[in-house]
Design a protein around this motif. Structure first.
Motif, short mmCIF file in Angstrom:
data_model
loop_
_atom_site.label_atom_id
_atom_site.label_comp_id
_atom_site.label_asym_id
_atom_site.label_seq_id
_atom_site.Cartn_x
_atom_site.Cartn_y
_atom_site.Cartn_z
N SER A 20 0.84 -1.19 0.00
CA SER A 20 0.00 0.00 0.00
C SER A 20 0.87 1.24 0.00
O SER A 20 1.99 1.23 0.54
N SER A 70 -4.15 -0.91 -8.08
CA SER A 70 -5.44 -0.25 -7.92
C SER A 70 -5.23 1.02 -7.10
O SER A 70 -4.21 1.17 -6.43
N ARG A 71 -6.20 1.91 -7.15
CA ARG A 71 -6.11 3.13 -6.35
C ARG A 71 -7.48 3.51 -5.83
O ARG A 71 -8.50 3.20 -6.45
N ASP A 72 -7.46 4.21 -4.71
CA ASP A 72 -8.67 4.73 -4.10
C ASP A 72 -8.44 6.23 -3.92
O ASP A 72 -7.75 6.63 -2.97
N ASN A 73 -8.97 7.02 -4.80
CA ASN A 73 -8.72 8.47 -4.74
C ASN A 73 -9.36 9.12 -3.52
O ASN A 73 -8.89 10.15 -3.05
N LYS A 75 -9.37 7.88 -0.60
CA LYS A 75 -8.46 7.62 0.53
C LYS A 75 -7.02 8.00 0.19
O LYS A 75 -6.13 7.86 1.03
N THR A 77 -4.84 6.49 -1.74
CA THR A 77 -3.99 5.32 -1.64
C THR A 77 -3.88 4.61 -2.98
O THR A 77 -4.79 4.69 -3.81
N ASN A 79 -2.55 0.66 -4.30
CA ASN A 79 -2.17 -0.66 -3.80
C ASN A 79 -1.58 -1.51 -4.92
O ASN A 79 -1.85 -1.29 -6.09
#
Length: 126
Positions: A20, A70-73, A75, A77, A79
């Motif tokens: 992460s 993958s990404r979580d905009n 948050k 982050t 990964n």
């Protein structure tokens, strides 16, 4: 922008790890993000990249089919899920982000990135 990578460790060949990278600071400046790795005595090499929206990804041939970025905009982050790990995957893994829109092919180039994390060590035993 500051990037903090985590999730590295020691795993047996065939195992899995999930890296992460958490971003802080002026994250609105982040566009594409990528993972690179550097094995002892070798140059830093491209592993995977993902576009700002997450709709476009790219992988080095050596990890294609085994790793997933993958990404979580929301948050801030990104990964890297690593499956079917091999001893040759042993390296320090770095996350990176660029601050401007670039051509897809440029994601594979270290010089395209403006921000770098400190690296996390992945060791795969045979």
């Amino acid at each position: 922008v500051q990037l903090q990578a985590s999730g590295g460790g020691l795993v047996q060949a065939g195992g899995s790890l999930r890296l992460s990278c958490a971003a802080s600071g002026r994250t609105s400046k982040m566009y594409g993000m990528g993972w690179f790795r550097q094995a002892p005595g070798k140059e830093r090499e491209f592993v995977a990249a993902i576009s700002r929206s997450g709709s476009s990804t790219d992988y080095a041939d050596s990890v294609k089919g085994r790793f997933t970025i993958s990404r979580d905009n929301a948050k801030n982050t990104v990964n890297l899920q690593m499956n079917s790990l091999k001893p040759e995957d042993t390296a320090v893994y770095y996350c990176a982000a660029n601050s401007h829109s670039i051509a897809s092919a440029a994601y594979r180039t270290k010089q395209s990135y403006d921000f770098w994390g400190q690296g996390t060590l992945v060791t795969v035993s045979s």
